[in-house]
Design an enzyme around this catalytic site. Sequence first.
Site, short mmCIF file in Angstrom:
data_model
loop_
_atom_site.label_atom_id
_atom_site.label_comp_id
_atom_site.label_asym_id
_atom_site.label_seq_id
_atom_site.Cartn_x
_atom_site.Cartn_y
_atom_site.Cartn_z
N SER A 8 51.25 20.08 -0.37
CA SER A 8 50.25 20.32 -1.57
C SER A 8 49.57 18.94 -1.71
CB SER A 8 51.06 20.70 -2.79
OG SER A 8 49.99 20.77 -3.96
N VAL A 9 48.38 18.79 -2.13
CA VAL A 9 47.62 17.71 -2.76
C VAL A 9 47.86 17.47 -4.46
CG1 VAL A 9 46.14 17.59 -0.72
CG2 VAL A 9 45.26 18.96 -2.87
N ASP B 162 55.81 14.62 7.59
CA ASP B 162 55.50 15.32 8.70
C ASP B 162 53.81 15.45 9.01
OD1 ASP B 162 56.91 17.53 10.85
OD2 ASP B 162 55.00 18.31 10.07
N TYR C 173 46.66 17.61 13.82
CA TYR C 173 46.20 17.81 12.45
C TYR C 173 44.96 16.81 11.84
CZ TYR C 173 50.87 19.89 11.74
OH TYR C 173 52.14 20.46 11.61
N HIS D 260 54.67 20.15 20.29
CA HIS D 260 54.00 21.05 19.12
C HIS D 260 54.45 22.68 19.51
CE1 HIS D 260 51.12 20.83 15.67
NE2 HIS D 260 52.00 21.84 15.47
N LYS E 187 53.50 14.82 16.36
CA LYS E 187 53.82 15.92 17.43
C LYS E 187 52.75 16.03 18.54
CE LYS E 187 54.90 19.10 13.77
NZ LYS E 187 54.27 18.49 12.44
N ASN F 170 57.98 20.84 -6.05
CA ASN F 170 58.35 21.26 -4.84
C ASN F 170 59.80 20.19 -4.58
OD1 ASN F 170 56.74 23.19 -4.31
ND2 ASN F 170 55.31 21.82 -2.96
#
Length: 282
Positions: free
Chosen positions: A234-235, A46, A51, A109, A76, A243
């Site tokens: 997360s990175v 996503d 972004y 968005h 979006k 997760n």
Amino acid sequence: MTDVPDVSLNDGRTIPQLGFGVFQIDPAETAQAVRTAIELGYRHIDTAEMYGNEKEVGEGVRSSGLDRDDVFVTSKLNNSFHRPDDARRAFDGTLEALGFDHVDLFLIHWPLPTRYDGDFVSTWKTMEEFYRDGRARSIGVSNFTPHHLRRLARETEVIPSVNQVEVHPFFTNDDVRAYGAEHGIATEAWSPIAQGGVLDDPTISTIAERVGKSTAQVTLRWHVQLGNIVFPKSVTPERIKANAEIFDFSLTDEDMAMISGLDKGEAGRTGPNPDTFDMIPD
């Protein structure tokens, strides 16, 4: 990774219930993060024009070695481009940045009801063009409330397949989710752990200790059992993996009720209110 369930959409397509979100991931880290997520079994990414990392999402998907159709990708529409011709150019820009000939899901968005003379309907009608020509396999909205959705139902032809909204134990957003359930609009939950706010909650911590999972995993499992689509971010490879480890246990009805009982209504919202949010990026 345990097989991720699919959620059926009202247009006949399906979407993986767990995805990988890239909000606030630095573009320099995005391609590797996406590649790591895909290596760990994620098949749903996503992103959004706002972004600033669509290009890197496309790079991450291509470098995974998977066929394009094996990864569900959402983007979006930027708030700056709601007018129809602007939306068309922006969508072309999304496809160019991603390096794809289509996206699996494209969303408005924000409704921005105080901008563009309140005309998000013409924006949606433009989205319908992308859907009909196949460049957006599904179309939906983000941050729309029931009264925004009722207006689309009155004035347009295609029902949104998805509404991506803020949902977490402190802000369960029941009215929006109920409207979606009644009208076949899938709910996607952004800020699923309240920007980390739920991680130290005593109720969730007690449940987590009993089931042998982290508070984040318990919260994400709560979302899944509600039927929400979630895409934690997360990175860190270990956290990306953790997760996804939410399909090998279940919460009881009592657990679910206790977590839902943490709802604070409007006071629990961490993001802006869709009725007043009007930010246009520079």
